[in-house]
Design a protein around this motif. Sequence first.
Motif, PDB file in Angstrom:
ATOM      1  N   GLY A   1       0.799  -1.212   0.000  1.00 26.39           N
ATOM      2  CA  GLY A   1       0.000   0.000   0.000  1.00 26.39           C
ATOM      3  C   GLY A   1       0.834   1.264   0.000  1.00 26.39           C
ATOM      4  N   ILE A   2       0.148   2.387  -0.015  1.00 24.75           N
ATOM      5  CA  ILE A   2       0.795   3.694  -0.032  1.00 24.75           C
ATOM      6  C   ILE A   2       0.564   4.380   1.307  1.00 24.75           C
ATOM      7  CG2 ILE A   2       0.863   5.960  -1.146  1.00 24.75           C
ATOM      8  CD1 ILE A   2      -0.173   4.598  -3.678  1.00 24.75           C
ATOM      9  N   VAL A   3       1.622   4.796   1.951  1.00 26.90           N
ATOM     10  CA  VAL A   3       1.526   5.483   3.234  1.00 26.90           C
ATOM     11  C   VAL A   3       1.177   6.949   2.998  1.00 26.90           C
ATOM     12  CG1 VAL A   3       2.806   6.198   5.283  1.00 26.90           C
ATOM     13  CG2 VAL A   3       3.158   3.914   4.318  1.00 26.90           C
ATOM     14  N   GLY A   4       0.190   7.432   3.743  1.00 27.45           N
ATOM     15  CA  GLY A   4      -0.214   8.822   3.618  1.00 27.45           C
ATOM     16  C   GLY A   4       0.123   9.623   4.864  1.00 27.45           C
TER      17      GLY A   4
ATOM     18  N   THR B   1       2.493   9.556   0.179  1.00 28.59           N
ATOM     19  CA  THR B   1       1.584  10.528  -0.423  1.00 28.59           C
ATOM     20  C   THR B   1       1.252  11.594   0.607  1.00 28.59           C
ATOM     21  OG1 THR B   1       0.583   8.950  -1.961  1.00 28.59           O
ATOM     22  CG2 THR B   1      -0.711  10.894  -1.405  1.00 28.59           C
ATOM     23  N   PHE B   2       1.497  12.844   0.262  1.00 32.29           N
ATOM     24  CA  PHE B   2       1.038  13.937   1.116  1.00 32.29           C
ATOM     25  C   PHE B   2      -0.438  14.148   0.796  1.00 32.29           C
ATOM     26  CE2 PHE B   2       5.658  15.265   0.792  1.00 32.29           C
ATOM     27  CZ  PHE B   2       5.965  14.833   2.075  1.00 32.29           C
ATOM     28  N   THR B   3      -1.291  13.782   1.749  1.00 30.62           N
ATOM     29  CA  THR B   3      -2.733  13.700   1.488  1.00 30.62           C
ATOM     30  C   THR B   3      -3.468  15.009   1.762  1.00 30.62           C
ATOM     31  OG1 THR B   3      -3.089  12.845   3.741  1.00 30.62           O
ATOM     32  CG2 THR B   3      -2.784  11.228   1.974  1.00 30.62           C
ATOM     33  N   ASP B   4      -2.756  16.110   1.751  1.00 31.21           N
ATOM     34  CA  ASP B   4      -3.365  17.410   2.007  1.00 31.21           C
ATOM     35  C   ASP B   4      -4.435  17.748   0.961  1.00 31.21           C
ATOM     36  OD1 ASP B   4      -0.579  17.112   2.800  1.00 31.21           O
ATOM     37  OD2 ASP B   4      -0.722  19.132   3.609  1.00 31.21           O
ATOM     38  N   ASP B   5      -5.451  18.495   1.385  1.00 33.80           N
ATOM     39  CA  ASP B   5      -6.390  19.067   0.422  1.00 33.80           C
ATOM     40  C   ASP B   5      -5.663  20.099  -0.432  1.00 33.80           C
ATOM     41  OD1 ASP B   5      -8.836  17.768   1.371  1.00 33.80           O
ATOM     42  OD2 ASP B   5      -8.521  18.954   3.177  1.00 33.80           O
ATOM     43  N   GLU B   6      -4.779  20.840   0.200  1.00 39.23           N
ATOM     44  CA  GLU B   6      -3.963  21.845  -0.484  1.00 39.23           C
ATOM     45  C   GLU B   6      -2.660  21.978   0.291  1.00 39.23           C
ATOM     46  OE1 GLU B   6      -2.091  24.173  -2.664  1.00 39.23           O
ATOM     47  OE2 GLU B   6      -4.052  23.560  -3.388  1.00 39.23           O
ATOM     48  N   ILE B   7      -1.546  21.743  -0.364  1.00 39.06           N
ATOM     49  CA  ILE B   7      -0.269  21.605   0.335  1.00 39.06           C
ATOM     50  C   ILE B   7       0.280  22.934   0.850  1.00 39.06           C
ATOM     51  CG2 ILE B   7       1.192  21.811  -1.720  1.00 39.06           C
ATOM     52  CD1 ILE B   7       2.929  19.579  -0.595  1.00 39.06           C
ATOM     53  N   VAL B   8      -0.146  24.058   0.247  1.00 38.02           N
ATOM     54  CA  VAL B   8       0.388  25.364   0.644  1.00 38.02           C
ATOM     55  C   VAL B   8      -0.742  26.377   0.830  1.00 38.02           C
ATOM     56  CG1 VAL B   8       2.659  25.102  -0.410  1.00 38.02           C
ATOM     57  CG2 VAL B   8       0.756  25.968  -1.784  1.00 38.02           C
ATOM     58  N   ASN B   9      -0.415  27.495   1.467  1.00 34.04           N
ATOM     59  CA  ASN B   9      -1.365  28.585   1.674  1.00 34.04           C
ATOM     60  C   ASN B   9      -1.516  29.393   0.386  1.00 34.04           C
ATOM     61  OD1 ASN B   9      -3.147  30.240   2.975  1.00 34.04           O
ATOM     62  ND2 ASN B   9      -1.697  31.024   4.482  1.00 34.04           N
ATOM     63  N   LYS B  10      -2.489  30.322   0.379  1.00 32.38           N
ATOM     64  CA  LYS B  10      -2.781  31.056  -0.854  1.00 32.38           C
ATOM     65  C   LYS B  10      -1.812  32.185  -1.145  1.00 32.38           C
ATOM     66  CE  LYS B  10      -6.218  34.099   1.349  1.00 32.38           C
ATOM     67  NZ  LYS B  10      -7.617  34.532   1.302  1.00 32.38           N
TER      68      LYS B  10
END
Length: 377
Positions: free
Chosen positions: A102-105, A150-159
């Motif tokens: 599997g893939i670790v998140g 896998t970085f499972t973030d909705d969005e990895i950085v701020n706007k």
Amino acid sequence: SREFPDTCIVLGGQRANSSYREILGAYPKSLIVFDNGEVPFKEVVEIAIGKASPRRIGEISNLAFNLDGQVLVTRYEDSNWIAASHCAPTDTNVPEVLARGGIVGIRLSQGCWGNCTFCTHPGKWFGAAIDEIVGLLKDWKERFGLKGVTFTDDEIVNKDPQEARARIEELTDKLIAARLDITWTTALRADCIYWLDDQLVEKLKLAGCNSVFLGIESGSDTQLMRYGKPAAGVPVNAGVNEKAIQLFARHDIRVGIGWIPFDPLMPTLRELKENIDFIERNDLLSQNIRLETSLRAQRGSAYAKKLGSFGLGLLGELQPNMFHYDATYLDPRVGTIKDHMKSWIEGIKAFDTQMHAVKFAMAVDPSQADKFQPVVD
């Protein structure tokens, strides 16, 4: 459930949050956690295992549950977002995940700042400390032989473009310095093109990034506006989406595409033609995108409210399982094309499944192959 009538089911996420009263009505023994639930859920578990008194349930923030026939909503605490961004993930199941291929998140942040019209996310974002995450990855590499994540973030950085660039610089610098020799994937908005450049993408590659998921959604400027796809002060358009795809392709980083070509408020076939042209220009058929996807009018979203405001009966019944609304298409031709596309895709999937069955049967017992007769219109 019928098998475990005394079980309390704890639910969270956007759909549960926007439709908590319906869920509590249908499942009276369930409990809803609002927004990021790491802190409240921990306190609920402590009550369940006897570490805390059941009387404390009403003191836990960001909960909804039934009490004496009424729905009780506890106080809301915004600080749970910040606390959740500092909750280190457990490594209890990492060895088993790896053993099963599997893939670790793992998450670098909590939340999403996007405010897309089809989403009910509150538009908040908090980042975890990069040092902590890189330290965890190093530990998992040494103890479990971690090779990818896998970085499972909705969005990895701020706007904010400057903050976003600085965070990516910090992440890549520290991953490279740690010499972890792992690969990783993540998600970015297409408007990252405003602060990403070839130099920084090359650093992403050197730091182990081998694929990114881009929430492109559409190749039509007007449809993107309807979806509420803003950049940091600059509206996202099809040209920006195209540049983002090309930027990562130049550095041999695979791109996954979020794609929603149909939506009920599509006024004419022009936008559909723009999406087709975009697919052809960028060879997106090779990216395995979902050609038949239609936007769902999720309860509580700005899009659903807009559908209802037209007064044309476009907003239909609420679907009880997924808590989105059925919808009628403003241009009936769009709905017809979408239905034909869906049927065509389902036919292809059925054919592909049968072909795999034939190959498997022939591998096990070639004499059984004639029992599989693919039928596709």
